[in-house]
Write a protein that holds these residues in place. Structure first.
Motif, PDB file in Angstrom:
ATOM      1  N   GLU A 172       0.844  -1.194   0.000  1.00 45.31           N
ATOM      2  CA  GLU A 172       0.000   0.000   0.000  1.00 45.31           C
ATOM      3  C   GLU A 172       0.877   1.241   0.000  1.00 45.31           C
ATOM      4  OE1 GLU A 172      -2.992   2.208   3.126  1.00 45.31           O
ATOM      5  OE2 GLU A 172      -3.145   0.029   2.942  1.00 45.31           O
ATOM      6  N   VAL A 173       0.664   2.123  -0.983  1.00 47.26           N
ATOM      7  CA  VAL A 173       1.460   3.350  -1.074  1.00 47.26           C
ATOM      8  C   VAL A 173       0.540   4.555  -1.165  1.00 47.26           C
ATOM      9  CG1 VAL A 173       3.405   2.178  -2.182  1.00 47.26           C
ATOM     10  CG2 VAL A 173       1.623   3.231  -3.606  1.00 47.26           C
ATOM     11  N   GLN A 174       1.088   5.700  -0.791  1.00 39.46           N
ATOM     12  CA  GLN A 174       0.424   6.984  -0.957  1.00 39.46           C
ATOM     13  C   GLN A 174       1.061   7.662  -2.170  1.00 39.46           C
ATOM     14  OE1 GLN A 174      -2.085   7.722   1.302  1.00 39.46           O
ATOM     15  NE2 GLN A 174      -1.588   5.708   2.141  1.00 39.46           N
ATOM     16  N   VAL A 175       0.260   7.983  -3.188  1.00 37.88           N
ATOM     17  CA  VAL A 175       0.849   8.523  -4.409  1.00 37.88           C
ATOM     18  C   VAL A 175       1.078  10.026  -4.276  1.00 37.88           C
ATOM     19  CG1 VAL A 175      -0.080   6.721  -5.895  1.00 37.88           C
ATOM     20  CG2 VAL A 175      -1.396   8.812  -5.534  1.00 37.88           C
ATOM     21  N   ILE A 176       2.164  10.472  -4.884  1.00 40.07           N
ATOM     22  CA  ILE A 176       2.558  11.877  -4.859  1.00 40.07           C
ATOM     23  C   ILE A 176       2.804  12.335  -6.287  1.00 40.07           C
ATOM     24  CG2 ILE A 176       3.488  11.851  -2.525  1.00 40.07           C
ATOM     25  CD1 ILE A 176       6.254  11.348  -3.683  1.00 40.07           C
ATOM     26  N   ALA A 177       2.942  13.652  -6.456  1.00 38.33           N
ATOM     27  CA  ALA A 177       3.126  14.224  -7.786  1.00 38.33           C
ATOM     28  C   ALA A 177       4.101  15.390  -7.721  1.00 38.33           C
ATOM     29  CB  ALA A 177       1.779  14.692  -8.347  1.00 38.33           C
ATOM     30  N   ASP A 178       4.625  15.743  -8.875  1.00 36.01           N
ATOM     31  CA  ASP A 178       5.516  16.892  -8.997  1.00 36.01           C
ATOM     32  C   ASP A 178       4.857  18.135  -8.398  1.00 36.01           C
ATOM     33  OD1 ASP A 178       7.661  18.516  -9.940  1.00 36.01           O
ATOM     34  OD2 ASP A 178       6.477  19.040 -11.708  1.00 36.01           O
ATOM     35  N   GLY A 179       5.598  18.845  -7.551  1.00 31.36           N
ATOM     36  CA  GLY A 179       5.103  20.073  -6.949  1.00 31.36           C
ATOM     37  C   GLY A 179       4.446  19.908  -5.600  1.00 31.36           C
ATOM     38  N   GLY A 216       9.543  16.353  -9.843  1.00 30.06           N
ATOM     39  CA  GLY A 216       9.538  15.275 -10.826  1.00 30.06           C
ATOM     40  C   GLY A 216      10.851  15.215 -11.593  1.00 30.06           C
ATOM     41  N   MET A 217      11.451  14.007 -11.639  1.00 29.56           N
ATOM     42  CA  MET A 217      12.721  13.801 -12.345  1.00 29.56           C
ATOM     43  C   MET A 217      12.640  12.537 -13.193  1.00 29.56           C
ATOM     44  SD  MET A 217      15.107  16.160 -11.336  1.00 29.56           S
ATOM     45  CE  MET A 217      16.688  15.338 -11.476  1.00 29.56           C
ATOM     46  N   PRO A 218      11.657  12.436 -14.098  1.00 33.40           N
ATOM     47  CA  PRO A 218      11.519  11.193 -14.868  1.00 33.40           C
ATOM     48  C   PRO A 218      12.747  10.922 -15.724  1.00 33.40           C
ATOM     49  CG  PRO A 218      10.199  12.959 -15.822  1.00 33.40           C
ATOM     50  CD  PRO A 218      10.702  13.467 -14.503  1.00 33.40           C
ATOM     51  N   GLY A 219      13.012   9.640 -15.913  1.00 29.48           N
ATOM     52  CA  GLY A 219      14.162   9.231 -16.715  1.00 29.48           C
ATOM     53  C   GLY A 219      14.693   7.910 -16.223  1.00 29.48           C
ATOM     54  N   HIS A 220      15.274   7.914 -15.027  1.00 31.54           N
ATOM     55  CA  HIS A 220      15.725   6.642 -14.475  1.00 31.54           C
ATOM     56  C   HIS A 220      14.547   5.680 -14.387  1.00 31.54           C
ATOM     57  CE1 HIS A 220      18.258   3.883 -12.242  1.00 31.54           C
ATOM     58  NE2 HIS A 220      17.236   3.695 -11.430  1.00 31.54           N
ATOM     59  N   SER A 221      13.415   6.192 -13.970  1.00 35.74           N
ATOM     60  CA  SER A 221      12.133   5.503 -14.037  1.00 35.74           C
ATOM     61  C   SER A 221      11.086   6.565 -14.325  1.00 35.74           C
ATOM     62  CB  SER A 221      11.829   4.774 -12.723  1.00 35.74           C
ATOM     63  OG  SER A 221      11.590   5.706 -11.680  1.00 35.74           O
ATOM     64  N   PRO A 222       9.888   6.176 -14.755  1.00 37.35           N
ATOM     65  CA  PRO A 222       8.887   7.201 -15.062  1.00 37.35           C
ATOM     66  C   PRO A 222       8.518   8.064 -13.863  1.00 37.35           C
ATOM     67  CG  PRO A 222       8.260   5.094 -16.010  1.00 37.35           C
ATOM     68  CD  PRO A 222       9.430   4.827 -15.123  1.00 37.35           C
ATOM     69  N   GLY A 223       8.555   7.466 -12.654  1.00 34.59           N
ATOM     70  CA  GLY A 223       8.151   8.193 -11.460  1.00 34.59           C
ATOM     71  C   GLY A 223       9.295   8.617 -10.568  1.00 34.59           C
ATOM     72  N   SER A 224      10.496   8.709 -11.114  1.00 36.18           N
ATOM     73  CA  SER A 224      11.623   9.179 -10.302  1.00 36.18           C
ATOM     74  C   SER A 224      11.380  10.622  -9.868  1.00 36.18           C
ATOM     75  CB  SER A 224      12.932   9.105 -11.083  1.00 36.18           C
ATOM     76  OG  SER A 224      13.394   7.778 -11.191  1.00 36.18           O
ATOM     77  N   VAL A 225      11.725  10.904  -8.629  1.00 32.50           N
ATOM     78  CA  VAL A 225      11.594  12.259  -8.101  1.00 32.50           C
ATOM     79  C   VAL A 225      12.850  12.634  -7.335  1.00 32.50           C
ATOM     80  CG1 VAL A 225       9.079  12.056  -7.881  1.00 32.50           C
ATOM     81  CG2 VAL A 225      10.526  11.583  -5.884  1.00 32.50           C
ATOM     82  N   ALA A 226      13.050  13.927  -7.195  1.00 31.25           N
ATOM     83  CA  ALA A 226      13.974  14.458  -6.197  1.00 31.25           C
ATOM     84  C   ALA A 226      13.125  15.015  -5.062  1.00 31.25           C
ATOM     85  CB  ALA A 226      14.850  15.544  -6.800  1.00 31.25           C
ATOM     86  N   VAL A 227      13.709  15.060  -3.876  1.00 30.95           N
ATOM     87  CA  VAL A 227      13.007  15.543  -2.686  1.00 30.95           C
ATOM     88  C   VAL A 227      13.834  16.672  -2.082  1.00 30.95           C
ATOM     89  CG1 VAL A 227      12.008  14.931  -0.457  1.00 30.95           C
ATOM     90  CG2 VAL A 227      12.105  13.211  -2.286  1.00 30.95           C
ATOM     91  N   HIS A 228      13.278  17.869  -2.092  1.00 36.72           N
ATOM     92  CA  HIS A 228      13.991  19.035  -1.561  1.00 36.72           C
ATOM     93  C   HIS A 228      13.477  19.330  -0.154  1.00 36.72           C
ATOM     94  CE1 HIS A 228      14.891  23.626  -1.803  1.00 36.72           C
ATOM     95  NE2 HIS A 228      15.878  22.973  -1.217  1.00 36.72           N
ATOM     96  N   VAL A 229      14.402  19.342   0.802  1.00 36.92           N
ATOM     97  CA  VAL A 229      14.050  19.638   2.193  1.00 36.92           C
ATOM     98  C   VAL A 229      14.853  20.860   2.623  1.00 36.92           C
ATOM     99  CG1 VAL A 229      13.889  18.770   4.551  1.00 36.92           C
ATOM    100  CG2 VAL A 229      13.575  17.198   2.625  1.00 36.92           C
ATOM    101  N   PRO A 230      14.276  22.055   2.551  1.00 42.76           N
ATOM    102  CA  PRO A 230      15.022  23.264   2.913  1.00 42.76           C
ATOM    103  C   PRO A 230      15.538  23.258   4.346  1.00 42.76           C
ATOM    104  CG  PRO A 230      13.058  23.836   1.657  1.00 42.76           C
ATOM    105  CD  PRO A 230      12.952  22.369   1.976  1.00 42.76           C
ATOM    106  N   LEU A 231      14.838  22.585   5.258  1.00 49.65           N
ATOM    107  CA  LEU A 231      15.273  22.537   6.658  1.00 49.65           C
ATOM    108  C   LEU A 231      16.713  22.081   6.787  1.00 49.65           C
ATOM    109  CD1 LEU A 231      14.524  22.603   9.762  1.00 49.65           C
ATOM    110  CD2 LEU A 231      13.987  20.164   9.492  1.00 49.65           C
TER     111      LEU A 231
END
Length: 236
Positions: free
Chosen positions: A129-136, A149-164
Motif C-alpha cells: 500500500e502506497v500513498q501517491v505523490i506528484a511533482d510540486g 519530478g525527475m523522470p528518466g531513471h524511471s517514469p516516477g523518479s523524483v527528487a526531494v527538496h528539504v530546505p530545513l
C-alpha cells in the motif's frame, strides 16, 4: 552517519538512504535494502528517537534497492510510504522494463551483488500500500519536503527538496559512484529506463537551491545542484 545538523545517512556509498531529524518528527528518504533495517534502528537509537517518531517514508523511485525495509516499516509501525504515481506499480510488484546493463567491471559488479546478498536484496519485499505523490507536492511531513519530478531513471523518479536541512535527495537521477564500474564522481546512473529523459530532468535539478545533493549510490555531494548537473552532463 551524521552529515550535518538534522541530516543523517543510512548505509554507505554502495547503497544509501537518508533521515531528516526535524523537531516535529523524522522523515525518511528511501529505504535501501531489507537488511538496512538494522542500520535504521541503530541510527534512530543514536539520535535518541523511537521508531514511532518516523512520520513518513518518501521513495525517490520504486526500484528494489530503494524500497528495502519500507513494507516492514509500514506494517509494523504504521508509517505511510509515498511514491510518485508513475512508480506505484513498480513499488507494489517490481514490474519494470529491462534496460541494458551498460559498462561494468567484474570486481565492482561482484562487490555490489555481494553487498546485496549481505543486505538480503535478493528477495525484495514489495510495498502493498502506497500513498501517491506528484511533482510540486509539499508533503505534510517533518521538514515540509517538496517533490520535484525527475523522470528518466524511471517514469516516477523524483527528487526531494528539504530546505530545513538545505538538501535535495535525488535517488538514481544521477550517481556519484557507478555500482557496476566502481568509477567515482558525478555521472549518469546505470539501469536507467530513459537516458534522454534523465538528462532532460537535470534542468529541474539545476534550479534547486541547496548545499547538499544526496544520491542513492555514491558519496554525498556538498555543493550546488547546478554544479552537479553540469558535471553529470560532462561525464556523459
Amino acid at each position: 552517519m551524521k552529515l550535518a545538523p538534522r541530516l543523517h545517512r543510512l548505509g554507505n556509498d554502495i547503497v544509501a538512504s537518508y533521515l531528516v531529524d526535524a523537531p516535529e518528527g523524522v522523515t525518511l528518504i528511501d529505504a535501501g535494502m531489507p537488511g538496512h533495517w538494522k542500520d535504521l534502528q541503530e541510527e534512530m537509537a543514536t539520535i535518541g528517537r523511537p521508531l514511532s517518531d518516523i512520520k513518513g517514508l518518501i521513495l525517490t523511485h520504486g526500484d528494489s534497492d530503494h524500497i528495502g525495509f519500507a513494507e516492514r516499516l509500514r506494517t509494523e509501525h504504521g508509517v505511510p510510504v509515498f511514491v510518485h504515481s508513475a512508480d506505484a506499480e513498480r513499488t507494489r510488484t517490481g514490474a519494470k522494463p529491462k534496460t541494458p546493463m551498460g559498462p561494468s567491471r567484474l570486481g565492482p559488479m561482484l562487490g555490489f551483488f555481494a553487498y546485496g546478498i549481505r543486505k538480503r536484496a535478493l528477495r525484495p519485499v514489495y510495498v502493498e500500500e502506497v500513498q501517491v505523490i506528484a511533482d510540486g507536492d509539499v508533503l505534510d511531513l517533518p521538514g515540509a519536503p517538496l517533490i520535484i519530478g525527475m523522470p528518466g531513471h524511471s517514469p516516477g523518479s523524483v527528487a526531494v527538496h528539504v530546505p530545513l536541512v538545505d538538501a535535495v535527495f535525488v535517488g538514481d537521477a544521477l550517481t556519484t559512484r557507478h555500482v557496476l564500474t566502481g568509477h567515482d564522481g558525478a555521472q549518469p546512473a546505470p539501469f536507467t529506463d530513459d537516458p534522454a529523459g534523465a538528462d532532460a530532468s537535470l534542468d529541474r535539478l539545476a534550479e534547486v537551491s541547496a548545499s547538499w545533493v544526496l544520491p542513492g549510490h555514491g558519496a554525498p555531494w556538498h555543493g550546488s545542484p547546478a554544479d552537479i548537473a553540469a558535471a553529470v552532463r560532462a561525464a556523459r
